[in-house]
Design a protein around this motif. Sequence first.
Motif, mmCIF file in Angstrom:
data_model
loop_
_atom_site.group_PDB
_atom_site.id
_atom_site.type_symbol
_atom_site.label_atom_id
_atom_site.label_comp_id
_atom_site.label_asym_id
_atom_site.label_seq_id
_atom_site.Cartn_x
_atom_site.Cartn_y
_atom_site.Cartn_z
ATOM 1 N N LEU A 254 31.780 18.782 29.333
ATOM 2 C CA LEU A 254 31.991 19.820 28.643
ATOM 3 C C LEU A 254 31.429 19.677 27.145
ATOM 4 N N LEU A 255 31.428 18.609 26.809
ATOM 5 C CA LEU A 255 30.734 18.177 25.401
ATOM 6 C C LEU A 255 29.154 18.444 25.567
ATOM 7 N N ALA A 256 28.706 17.811 26.593
ATOM 8 C CA ALA A 256 27.294 17.888 26.748
ATOM 9 C C ALA A 256 26.856 19.537 27.295
ATOM 10 N N ALA A 257 27.776 19.994 27.901
ATOM 11 C CA ALA A 257 27.342 21.526 28.114
ATOM 12 C C ALA A 257 26.931 22.089 26.692
ATOM 13 N N ALA A 258 27.788 21.861 25.580
ATOM 14 C CA ALA A 258 27.469 22.274 24.405
ATOM 15 C C ALA A 258 26.482 22.047 23.546
ATOM 16 N N MET A 259 25.711 21.293 24.301
ATOM 17 C CA MET A 259 24.427 20.778 23.540
ATOM 18 C C MET A 259 22.983 21.576 24.288
ATOM 19 N N GLN A 260 22.051 21.327 23.678
ATOM 20 C CA GLN A 260 20.790 21.781 24.404
ATOM 21 C C GLN A 260 20.567 21.038 25.518
ATOM 22 N N THR A 261 20.649 21.614 26.796
ATOM 23 C CA THR A 261 20.955 20.785 27.841
ATOM 24 C C THR A 261 19.796 21.327 28.893
ATOM 25 N N PRO A 262 19.382 20.528 29.824
ATOM 26 C CA PRO A 262 18.452 20.990 30.924
ATOM 27 C C PRO A 262 19.317 21.159 32.343
ATOM 28 N N PHE A 263 20.650 21.571 32.114
ATOM 29 C CA PHE A 263 21.423 21.540 33.324
ATOM 30 C C PHE A 263 21.308 23.203 33.650
ATOM 31 N N LYS A 264 21.321 23.368 34.768
ATOM 32 C CA LYS A 264 21.395 24.747 35.557
ATOM 33 C C LYS A 264 22.933 25.287 35.401
ATOM 34 N N ALA A 265 23.862 24.342 35.791
ATOM 35 C CA ALA A 265 25.207 24.736 35.485
ATOM 36 C C ALA A 265 25.985 23.286 35.502
ATOM 37 N N VAL A 266 27.119 23.393 34.761
ATOM 38 C CA VAL A 266 28.279 22.360 34.515
ATOM 39 C C VAL A 266 29.364 22.632 35.197
ATOM 40 N N PHE A 267 29.994 21.786 35.658
ATOM 41 C CA PHE A 267 31.274 21.582 36.470
ATOM 42 C C PHE A 267 32.193 20.413 35.675
ATOM 43 N N ALA A 268 33.113 20.886 34.868
ATOM 44 C CA ALA A 268 34.201 20.190 34.218
ATOM 45 C C ALA A 268 35.593 19.899 34.728
ATOM 46 N N PHE A 269 35.819 19.028 35.548
ATOM 47 C CA PHE A 269 36.952 19.092 36.309
ATOM 48 C C PHE A 269 38.002 18.386 35.394
ATOM 49 N N GLY A 270 39.085 19.039 35.205
ATOM 50 C CA GLY A 270 40.312 18.604 34.359
ATOM 51 C C GLY A 270 39.913 17.839 33.052
#
Length: 381
Positions: A254-270
Amino acid sequence: MSSLLRVLLVFGALIFLAMFLAKGLRRPGPPIDESFCAGPRLVTVDARERAMSDGYEIDGLYDCITRASYDAVNAQKVAHDQARSARLADERTAIAVAGQPHLTQARHGFETRIGRRNPAPQPLPQPPAQLFVRSDYKNAQNYTLPAFVTPDPQDGERHPAIVWLTGGDSSALGDFWTPGAADNDQSARAFRDAGVVMLFPTLRGGHDTESNQEWLLGEVDDVLAAAAQLARLRYVDPERIYLGGHSTGGTLALLAAAMQTPFKAVFAFGPVAEVQSYAPQLIPVDFRSADPLEAKLRSPIHWLDDIRQPTFIIEGNQMPANNVDYDALCARSRNPQLQCLRIVDADHFSVLSKVTPVIAAKIAVNPPGKPLKLELAEFAQ
């Protein structure tokens, strides 16, 4: 005792005393002049050498740091710190103008005072070669960190891929490939079963790496570096790289998702909302006595508005579960890119086996350029 033996013992004692005086205490000088000296007398050779290496001048009469050199060195430090602060302010402004997320701006130039080497490093695991092979990557500190990736299927195709972050101590890996029972299968095997390339990275401070573990700060940079390594593999589609993690790995995702990332989607479980929620057995840091920014930069609840790709916070509705954190995160967010999914008849662990097969099946067929969507109804069974 013979005369010769007495002479030898006395001579040995004198040699020992001379060595001790050479390396240890010096003979005291005259009473210290506090108007001339900055601090107490330097009574050991080591103390004098440390002071001189720091740039201070040592007075030969009083064996102290001279006040003039103390003031001069400190003035240099203040000037250096002011120049650095001004430079970082200009760089943060440039980052903001370029449209980078607020978390990227806040992290820029921040030097943490929290971290330590792993006191009891475990050996790297050895997964079966048909499942995972080494794919080490270099992080921003210029350390080479181990990682394991799905081997090339040798079909000439570019495949979707996911970086998966384990729970607990996310910096280190145990047996990450052996499936567990449905109520606690943390292998995330559904992705590899669906033909999705998986990368399991170690992070700073894990195993016997020379870098310090920072507990959810520098590890974010490592995740992004591992993803960049994954994107360079010839059998991976760089436009279809995802990020997922469970528990501590979910917080890190979830922290990485808030950066400028190359990810198409992020899944943060718990994930947790704030780093202070962690028990000291997992993160042995008392953030109450630290710079407040230390905790803020490690707490995803402050940076949800920065998320720019589809991101899913997923937790079960049964205990054990991080329900308080789930509620706090989902109540705080006003970001349309962030979706919260509370899964019925699942807890913090069983939610993985219930949800990952659905996600994996979607990732396997989701084409580049098309957003990935999840609906709560898909997990009703």
